[in-house]
Design an enzyme around this catalytic site. Structure first.
Site, PDB file in Angstrom:
ATOM      1  N   ARG A   1       0.835  -1.203   0.000  1.00 35.07           N
ATOM      2  CA  ARG A   1       0.000   0.000   0.000  1.00 35.07           C
ATOM      3  C   ARG A   1       0.872   1.255   0.000  1.00 35.07           C
ATOM      4  NH1 ARG A   1      -0.896   4.930   2.406  1.00 35.07           N
ATOM      5  NH2 ARG A   1      -0.293   3.988   4.397  1.00 35.07           N
ATOM      6  N   ASP A   2       1.416   1.599   1.131  1.00 34.27           N
ATOM      7  CA  ASP A   2       2.219   2.813   1.236  1.00 34.27           C
ATOM      8  C   ASP A   2       3.396   2.759   0.260  1.00 34.27           C
ATOM      9  OD1 ASP A   2       3.994   4.883   2.031  1.00 34.27           O
ATOM     10  OD2 ASP A   2       3.261   4.809   4.076  1.00 34.27           O
TER      11      ASP A   2
ATOM     12  N   HIS B   1       4.686   4.071  12.667  1.00 35.99           N
ATOM     13  CA  HIS B   1       4.852   4.031  11.212  1.00 35.99           C
ATOM     14  C   HIS B   1       5.929   5.054  10.891  1.00 35.99           C
ATOM     15  CE1 HIS B   1       3.267   3.671   6.993  1.00 35.99           C
ATOM     16  NE2 HIS B   1       3.817   4.887   6.912  1.00 35.99           N
TER      17      HIS B   1
ATOM     18  N   HIS C   1       8.991   6.772   8.654  1.00 34.42           N
ATOM     19  CA  HIS C   1       9.663   6.996   7.378  1.00 34.42           C
ATOM     20  C   HIS C   1      11.131   7.314   7.648  1.00 34.42           C
ATOM     21  CE1 HIS C   1       6.234   7.210   4.395  1.00 34.42           C
ATOM     22  NE2 HIS C   1       5.632   7.002   5.548  1.00 34.42           N
TER      23      HIS C   1
ATOM     24  N   CYS D   1       4.390   9.871   0.776  1.00 36.58           N
ATOM     25  CA  CYS D   1       3.017  10.382   0.813  1.00 36.58           C
ATOM     26  C   CYS D   1       2.817  11.397  -0.312  1.00 36.58           C
ATOM     27  CB  CYS D   1       2.716  11.041   2.158  1.00 36.58           C
ATOM     28  SG  CYS D   1       1.068  11.767   2.263  1.00 36.58           S
TER      29      CYS D   1
ATOM     30  N   ASN E   1       9.634   4.475   3.463  1.00 42.05           N
ATOM     31  CA  ASN E   1       9.479   3.918   4.799  1.00 42.05           C
ATOM     32  C   ASN E   1      10.774   3.266   5.273  1.00 42.05           C
ATOM     33  OD1 ASN E   1       6.326   3.763   5.527  1.00 42.05           O
ATOM     34  ND2 ASN E   1       6.570   3.469   3.329  1.00 42.05           N
TER      35      ASN E   1
END
Length: 332
Positions: free
Chosen positions: A34-35, A225, A227, A258, A267
């Site tokens: 996803r990310d 989460h 980065h 993002c 990430n």
């Protein structure tokens, strides 16, 4: 203090000094599908399935599979419903999807997935850019989504984005993050995750924010989460471990970013995090060699080299290169 008589410092003793013990194991959620992919060129459904297949083969048991957001805003994930139909191939895996609004939550539930992550931005500017809502509107939508998910028998996790800094407004007040968490925990949120969306957190701020949020969410798991924009993610992991955090997000190869936060980069890489933890004796359940293999495959899918440190070197565990070249003796 007489330093000659003092006990040597260890990570365990330092953690104990603040009332915690280092965890014996941690839970890594893979967010690459996803990310990791939302800013990349659009992969085929078969490539995404192969990506997940390789991650599962490496031992991954929690995966953020996709997001149900506007296909116009994030075209790389426009096939969310189609991908979700394929996830029953891996019944042993806890798959979740991200949503940013009520419409996305409805589509996700209709597609048959009931573990949802709802993202709330902790700055007004990012909330408008990311979801087209104010923070207050996002919180109200979150309450409805939590209710919808629970009525469907599912789990709703709240991710607070921009939890440390906003690219438009600067530092995010920890009290604002804590207030958002308290309100949505009161509404029934099952889990909480704090997002260092643009990778500006430092260890001291991680400790302070986790403690502030824990006070508002007693008994709830607080995940991170992170980065790795400024190469501080592993330092932040260590700080979090010292205060008992055991849930971390990571993306294979260090993919990610993002689209609504200028300056956000990838990430924390799953293989780097796994190597870091396993080398300290903290169990992850993941196989580094298998992670490196699927990381290399994903690099061919996206068409560029990935940023993980382990793409350029071998893990220390086993001294693989030195052993193969008879430079050291290894014990078996």
């Amino acid at each position: 203090m007489n330093e000659q008589n003092s006990e040597p410092l260890t990570l365990e003793s330092m953690a104990a000094a603040v009332g915690h013990t280092l965890p014996q194991a941690v839970d890594i959620r893979e967010v690459g599908p996803r990310d990791g992919l939302q800013l990349e060129r659009k992969l085929t459904l078969d490539q995404k399935i192969r990506m997940i297949e390789g991650l599962v083969a490496a031992g991954v048991r929690r995966v953020e599979a996709t997001s149900f957001v506007s296909p116009t805003a994030v075209p790389a994930l426009a096939d969310a419903a189609e991908l979700v139909k394929e996830l029953n191939r891996w019944p042993e895996v806890d798959f979740c999807v991200l949503v940013a609004g009520i419409g996305g939550a409805r589509r996700a539930l209709a597609a048959g997935i009931t573990h949802l992550e709802y993202v709330v931005s902790a700055s007004e500017s990012h909330a408008k850019a990311n979801a087209g809502k104010t923070i207050t509107e996002s919180i109200e939508a979150g309450k409805q989504i939590i209710k919808m998910v629970h009525e469907a028998g599912g789990i709703c996790e709240v991710i607070v984005a921009i939890a440390f800094d906003c690219p438009f407004e600067g530092p995010t007040p920890p009290s604002r993050v804590a207030d958002i968490v308290r309100t949505l925990v009161d509404a029934g949120a099952d889990r909480i995750c704090l997002g260092d969306t643009i990778g500006t957190a430092t260890p001291d701020r991680v400790i302070a924010l986790v403690q502030a949020v824990r006070a508002q969410a007693p008994g709830h798991s607080i995940g991170l989460h992170l980065h790795n924009t400024r190469d501080t993610a592993l330092a932040n992991v260590l700080a979090a471990l010292m205060i008992g955090v055991t849930d971390f997000d990571a993306a294979i190869g260090g993919l990610g970013g993002c689209p609504f936060a200028p300056g956000a980069s990838g990430n924390l890489a799953t293989e780097d995090l796994t190597n870091f933890l396993e080398d300290m004796g903290i169990h992850t359940g993941l196989n580094i060699a298998e992670l490196k293999q699927i990381s290399a495959e994903v690099a061919t899918f996206v068409g560029h080299e990935l940023s993980a440190a382990l793409t350029k070197c071998e893990p220390r565990i086993g001294f693989t290169y030195a052993a193969e070249h008879h430079l050291v003796q290894t014990q078996h």
